[in-house]
Design a protein around this motif. Structure first.
Motif, mmCIF file in Angstrom:
data_model
loop_
_atom_site.group_PDB
_atom_site.id
_atom_site.type_symbol
_atom_site.label_atom_id
_atom_site.label_comp_id
_atom_site.label_asym_id
_atom_site.label_seq_id
_atom_site.Cartn_x
_atom_site.Cartn_y
_atom_site.Cartn_z
ATOM 1 N N GLN A 1 -2.699 -6.040 -2.471
ATOM 2 C CA GLN A 1 -3.526 -4.955 -1.939
ATOM 3 C C GLN A 1 -4.952 -5.066 -2.478
ATOM 4 O O GLN A 1 -5.916 -4.875 -1.741
ATOM 5 C CB GLN A 1 -2.923 -3.599 -2.300
ATOM 6 C CG GLN A 1 -3.630 -2.443 -1.636
ATOM 7 C CD GLN A 1 -2.981 -1.101 -1.940
ATOM 8 O OE1 GLN A 1 -1.965 -1.025 -2.631
ATOM 9 N NE2 GLN A 1 -3.566 -0.050 -1.433
ATOM 10 N N CYS B 1 0.817 -1.221 0.000
ATOM 11 C CA CYS B 1 0.000 0.000 0.000
ATOM 12 C C CYS B 1 0.848 1.267 0.000
ATOM 13 O O CYS B 1 0.398 2.314 -0.458
ATOM 14 C CB CYS B 1 -0.950 0.002 1.188
ATOM 15 S SG CYS B 1 -0.149 0.113 2.796
ATOM 16 N N SER C 1 -8.284 -5.822 -0.187
ATOM 17 C CA SER C 1 -9.461 -4.941 -0.173
ATOM 18 C C SER C 1 -10.727 -5.732 -0.484
ATOM 19 O O SER C 1 -11.772 -5.491 0.123
ATOM 20 C CB SER C 1 -9.282 -3.776 -1.145
ATOM 21 O OG SER C 1 -9.249 -4.227 -2.467
ATOM 22 N N ARG D 1 -11.682 -7.590 2.651
ATOM 23 C CA ARG D 1 -12.318 -6.712 3.644
ATOM 24 C C ARG D 1 -13.737 -6.324 3.230
ATOM 25 O O ARG D 1 -14.557 -6.000 4.075
ATOM 26 C CB ARG D 1 -11.470 -5.466 3.862
ATOM 27 C CG ARG D 1 -10.215 -5.757 4.615
ATOM 28 C CD ARG D 1 -9.446 -4.514 4.934
ATOM 29 N NE ARG D 1 -8.288 -4.839 5.737
ATOM 30 C CZ ARG D 1 -7.112 -4.268 5.613
ATOM 31 N NH1 ARG D 1 -6.941 -3.310 4.728
ATOM 32 N NH2 ARG D 1 -6.108 -4.628 6.384
#
Length: 180
Positions: A130, A47, A134, A137
């Motif tokens: 990354q 990130c 995401s 999540r």
């Protein structure tokens, strides 16, 4: 001329020294000592938050064929901001403090992270870890809104230049209207 008191103090120092015998015996740093930062290649998603928060500019992120994150120990002030800001706990300050080297290139450590390929044109455009993190999540929100992982993947797995095409823009707009 050296006085008698100085000579006596010198001999007492040889018998019971008051300083550390550092070069001959390793010195153990105290708890909480902030030494050399280390990147965990398994945890890092690329990130770049560590590089953005580093006040000394000791962490560099470069994007070419893949994302490269390097820590330059000669610039590091060991403040610990990178460790505090990392969302994945991928960077930590160790207790290592012997960082002197003869070759400047050895005064750095780094990792490389593969890029995700665009689903439309195949161009590499974003750190794969990354993007996957995401999506991971977002999973509870997707379930709550009855949106499939594949549908989100088909929209977010597209590079910025392909997203600007009219047909992609209308698909994203429709998805966001239904999602919101």
């Amino acid at each position: 001329m050296v006085n008698r008191q100085t000579i006596l103090e010198s001999f007492r120092g040889f018998i019971s020294p008051k300083t550390l015998a550092y070069p001959r015996q390793p010195s153990v740093p105290p708890d909480g000592f902030r030494g050399k930062p280390e990147l965990d290649a398994e945890k890092c998603v690329g990130c770049g938050a560590c590089a953005q928060t580093c006040p000394m500019g000791a962490i560099n992120v470069t994007d070419e064929v893949e994302r490269s994150i390097r820590v330059w120990y000669g610039k590091c002030s060991f403040c610990g901001r990178c460790q505090d800001v990392c969302p994945e706990d991928a960077i930590s300050l160790t207790s290592a403090y012997e960082l002197a080297v003869f070759d400047k290139n050895k005064a750095a450590a780094g990792i490389k992270i593969e890029f995700e390929s665009c689903l439309e044109c195949g161009k590499k455009f974003f750190p794969a870890r990354q993007l996957n993190k995401s999506f991971e999540r977002m999973e509870p929100i997707l379930k709550k809104r009855n949106v499939s992982y594949e549908e989100l993947r088909s929209l977010d797995g597209v590079c910025p230049s392909c997203r600007e095409r009219p047909e992609e823009f209308s698909k994203r707009k429709l998805f966001l209207l239904n999602f919101g």
